[in-house]
Design an enzyme around this catalytic site. Structure first.
Site, PDB file in Angstrom:
ATOM      1  N   ARG A  97      -6.286 -13.641  -1.487  1.00 57.92           N
ATOM      2  CA  ARG A  97      -7.566 -13.543  -1.386  1.00 57.92           C
ATOM      3  C   ARG A  97      -9.229 -12.599  -3.080  1.00 57.92           C
ATOM      4  O   ARG A  97      -8.221 -12.619  -3.374  1.00 57.92           O
ATOM      5  CB  ARG A  97      -7.989 -12.110  -0.399  1.00 57.92           C
ATOM      6  CG  ARG A  97      -7.917 -10.732  -0.955  1.00 57.92           C
ATOM      7  CD  ARG A  97      -7.463  -9.473  -0.167  1.00 57.92           C
ATOM      8  NE  ARG A  97      -7.969  -7.980  -0.896  1.00 57.92           N
ATOM      9  CZ  ARG A  97      -6.430  -8.109  -1.004  1.00 57.92           C
ATOM     10  NH1 ARG A  97      -4.995  -8.284  -0.307  1.00 57.92           N
ATOM     11  NH2 ARG A  97      -6.723  -6.759  -2.097  1.00 57.92           N
ATOM     12  N   GLY A 132       0.960  -1.292   0.087  1.00 58.51           N
ATOM     13  CA  GLY A 132      -0.223  -0.202  -0.105  1.00 58.51           C
ATOM     14  C   GLY A 132       0.655   1.224   0.106  1.00 58.51           C
ATOM     15  O   GLY A 132       0.175   2.720  -0.028  1.00 58.51           O
ATOM     16  N   GLY A 133       1.857   0.959  -0.059  1.00 59.50           N
ATOM     17  CA  GLY A 133       2.534   2.606  -0.539  1.00 59.50           C
ATOM     18  C   GLY A 133       3.716   2.738   1.048  1.00 59.50           C
ATOM     19  O   GLY A 133       4.098   3.767   0.943  1.00 59.50           O
TER      20      GLY A 133
HETATM   21  C1  MV4 Z   1       7.100   0.828  -7.805  1.00 61.84           C
HETATM   22  C2  MV4 Z   1       6.604   2.252  -8.531  1.00 61.84           C
HETATM   23  C3  MV4 Z   1       7.501   2.321  -9.005  1.00 61.84           C
HETATM   24  N1  MV4 Z   1       9.356   1.373  -9.711  1.00 61.84           N
HETATM   25  N2  MV4 Z   1       8.246   0.087  -7.696  1.00 61.84           N
HETATM   26  C4  MV4 Z   1       2.780   1.532  -5.137  1.00 61.84           C
HETATM   27  C5  MV4 Z   1       2.061   0.761  -4.073  1.00 61.84           C
HETATM   28  C6  MV4 Z   1       2.916  -0.355  -4.469  1.00 61.84           C
HETATM   29  N3  MV4 Z   1       2.004  -1.231  -4.396  1.00 61.84           N
HETATM   30  C7  MV4 Z   1       3.928  -0.353  -5.621  1.00 61.84           C
HETATM   31  N4  MV4 Z   1       3.214   0.848  -5.920  1.00 61.84           N
HETATM   32  C8  MV4 Z   1       4.738   1.285  -6.861  1.00 61.84           C
HETATM   33  N5  MV4 Z   1       5.692   0.180  -6.484  1.00 61.84           N
HETATM   34  C9  MV4 Z   1       9.084   0.377  -8.443  1.00 61.84           C
HETATM   35  N6  MV4 Z   1      10.343  -0.920  -8.375  1.00 61.84           N
HETATM   36  C10 MV4 Z   1       5.481   2.337  -9.268  1.00 61.84           C
HETATM   37  C11 MV4 Z   1       4.876   2.668  -7.575  1.00 61.84           C
HETATM   38  C12 MV4 Z   1       3.065   3.092  -7.574  1.00 61.84           C
HETATM   39  C13 MV4 Z   1       1.918   2.263  -7.903  1.00 61.84           C
HETATM   40  C14 MV4 Z   1       2.157   1.280  -8.742  1.00 61.84           C
HETATM   41  C15 MV4 Z   1       0.605   0.639  -9.096  1.00 61.84           C
HETATM   42  C16 MV4 Z   1      -0.825   1.364  -8.750  1.00 61.84           C
HETATM   43  C17 MV4 Z   1      -0.508   2.870  -8.245  1.00 61.84           C
HETATM   44  C18 MV4 Z   1       0.760   2.925  -7.823  1.00 61.84           C
HETATM   45  C19 MV4 Z   1       1.052   4.626  -7.805  1.00 61.84           C
HETATM   46  C20 MV4 Z   1       1.715   5.327  -7.095  1.00 61.84           C
HETATM   47  C21 MV4 Z   1       3.144   4.516  -7.829  1.00 61.84           C
END
Ligand code: MV4
Length: 500
Positions: A294, A166-167
């Site tokens: 899930r 969840g970031g």
């Molecule tokens: C990242 C990314 C860019 N590069 N990983 C956000 C939540 C987490 N589940 C993974 N996320 C991200 N990982 C790398 N190496 C950008 C995100 C991301 C994101 C991913 C999916 C959906 C929305 C997002 C919003 C901001 C950043």
């Protein structure tokens, strides 16, 4: 084979209602559980029985393993459906169910263990030949080692909490100069949020797409995928709109991702409904992100295009039945939006309270999965999502038109909702084109809130005044002279004395 005679639904809100509905159709009695805040909740009203499990805070009610197990024992339930959130991905809870002789409607604890922690999941996936975002598969013991690794793979990099999701505990790092401070803040945020300060790093992907694959496995060794959901419309790691098929996938990419998702599920001995999340970059490379062990919030779009009841299949699989459906080409297109009791104009602040009037959309190929009703008080203590509105249509364009129509029918009074914001998304050219990435909602924040600049607002107001005046003039001209001189026009007041 393991019969299921009564299901306890260890959840609340729309997903508890969703599960109860399918159980009723399958002739399986249900037990709802509820906290003090949910005495008059819809899921309590729709279940055959309901057991009080504690005070409003979830820790002392919906997350209290002992109280949930006690409720099952007291009512003679022999299976537990966890929904999503709460105990749904808690391997300890799965083991406690097994120890109590209850069927957990979900994957085995071992599969949850294999996918729960991010670095472990990445290591498992790498071993299985699943592409992961380039980066480390173990946390770094020191900032020095992490920094050296970052220099090797090149900036920008993304620091991530191994225990996270969840970031939270996530930091983008542009270069060496900011590395150490980013490292420290990621560590402390991770410790705070997950009780675990382990941090690893990945190459940073610029504005990727979030595309996930629905998988399903039975206990006899069949594992299939049910295509993808495009979930790039997110704000602050909350999905807002989901659709299937993804407008950016080609048939080739779809089958490649589907095969990889099945491989990922097989590698961890997965059983039941699961989702493999991928990031897709601008070159359409895809990388494993995490697996959700899930049923997901957005499962209805997959149900629309496959014609399957995923909850029914979860139950059949838990009883030991083999998958008995064909994974044919999905039927065209489905969209879902999440309706929240929140105020977009106040930074999406939750807006709990009494729903004084409710008119939900209906009509052809519209589905509203709701946990509320007119007169219901949306509590402050839980997630403010009040419903999921989903539609089906033969094409994406018709799906968008249908969703706009359905949103226009939706009336909720007494609380503030994000319905207008959702309508703005459905009108946005980038969304309509279908090439939106995870930067879409943040990039268009102001436009989606309907915040035009002040000068444009003034121009619009003046235009409306001029238009009203001209309409009045036209009306005056068509009236008989006698009627016109009675001065009923609202303009006459201000215009008296002017030369006309
Ligand atoms: C990242 C990314 C860019 N590069 N990983 C956000 C939540 C987490 N589940 C993974 N996320 C991200 N990982 C790398 N190496 C950008 C995100 C991301 C994101 C991913 C999916 C959906 C929305 C997002 C919003 C901001 C950043």
């Amino acid at each position: 084979m393991r019969p299921i005679r009564k299901v306890l639904v260890a959840n609340r809100g729309e997903i508890a209602v969703r599960v109860i509905r399918t159980c009723r159709e399958m002739d399986i009695p249900t037990v709802a559980v509820y906290s003090d805040a949910d005495r008059s909740a819809l899921h309590v009203r729709l279940a055959d029985e309901a057991v009080h499990v504690g005070p409003p805070p979830s820790r002392q009610s919906y997350l209290d393993v002992q109280r949930i197990l006690d409720a099952a024992r007291a009512t003679g339930a022999d299976a537990i459906h966890p929904g999503y959130g709460f105990l749904s991905e808690n391997a300890g809870f799965v083991r406690a169910c097994e120890a109590a002789g209850l069927t957990f409607i979900g994957p085995p604890a071992s599969a949850m263990d294999a996918m729960g922690e991010k670095t472990r999941a990445r290591a498992n996936m790498e071993k299985a030949g699943v592409p992961v975002v380039p980066g480390s598969t173990a946390p770094f013991p020191t900032a020095n080692e992490a920094r050296a690794y970052a220099e090797r793979i090149g900036f920008p990099v993304m620091l991530k909490a191994a225990g996270g999701g969840g970031g939270k505990g996530m930091r983008r790092v542009e270069g060496l100069a900011e590395f150490d401070s980013a490292w420290r803040s990621a560590q402390s945020e991770a410790l705070n949020a997950f009780g675990n300060d382990a941090v690893y790093l990945e190459r940073y992907l610029e504005e990727p797409h979030h595309v996930e694959i629905q998988v399903f496995a039975d206990q006899t060794g069949n594992t299939v995928h049910l295509n993808e959901r495009e979930c790039s419309a997110q704000r602050r790691h909350q999905k807002v709109v989901e659709e299937t098929p993804s407008p950016i996938l080609t048939p080739q990419l779809r089958s490649a991702m589907g095969e990889v998702a099945v491989k990922a599920a097989r590698a961890v001995g997965y059983v039941g409904a699961g989702t493999v999340e991928f990031l897709v970059d601008r070159h359409r490379n895809f990388y494993f992100l995490e697996m959700n062990t899930r049923l997901q919030v957005e499962h209805p779009v997959t149900e629309w295009v496959t014609g399957l009841d995923l909850v029914a299949w979860q139950i059949r699989v838990a009883r030991g039945e083999p998958l008995g459906f064909r994974t044919e080409t999905p039927r065209s297109h489905s969209l879902e939006v999440r309706v929240y009791a929140e105020d977009p104009a106040q930074n999406f602040l939750p807006s709990p309270g009494r729903i004084t009037y409710l008119r939900t959309p209906a009509g052809p190929d519209v589905r509203d999965d709701s946990g509320v009703y007119a007169g219901y008080v949306v509590p402050t203590v839980y997630d403010p999502m009040i419903s999921k509105l989903s539609v089906w249509a033969p094409t994406r364009a018709e799906s968008i038109a249908r969703m706009r129509r359905a949103l226009a029918e939706y009336v909720v009074k007494g609380i503030t909702t994000n319905i207008r914001y959702l309508r703005a998304i459905l009108e946005h050219p980038e969304f309509v084109r279908g090439d939106y990435d995870t930067g879409f909602l943040p990039r268009n924040h102001a436009a989606l809130l309907g915040k035009s600049d002040a000068r444009l607002r003034e121009v619009a107001l003046l235009a409306a005044v001029v238009d009203a005046y001209q309409r009045d003039q036209r009306r005056q001209r068509t009236l008989a002279p006698a009627a016109a001189s009675t001065g009923r026009s609202p303009w006459r007041m201000r215009l008296r004395g002017s030369r006309r």
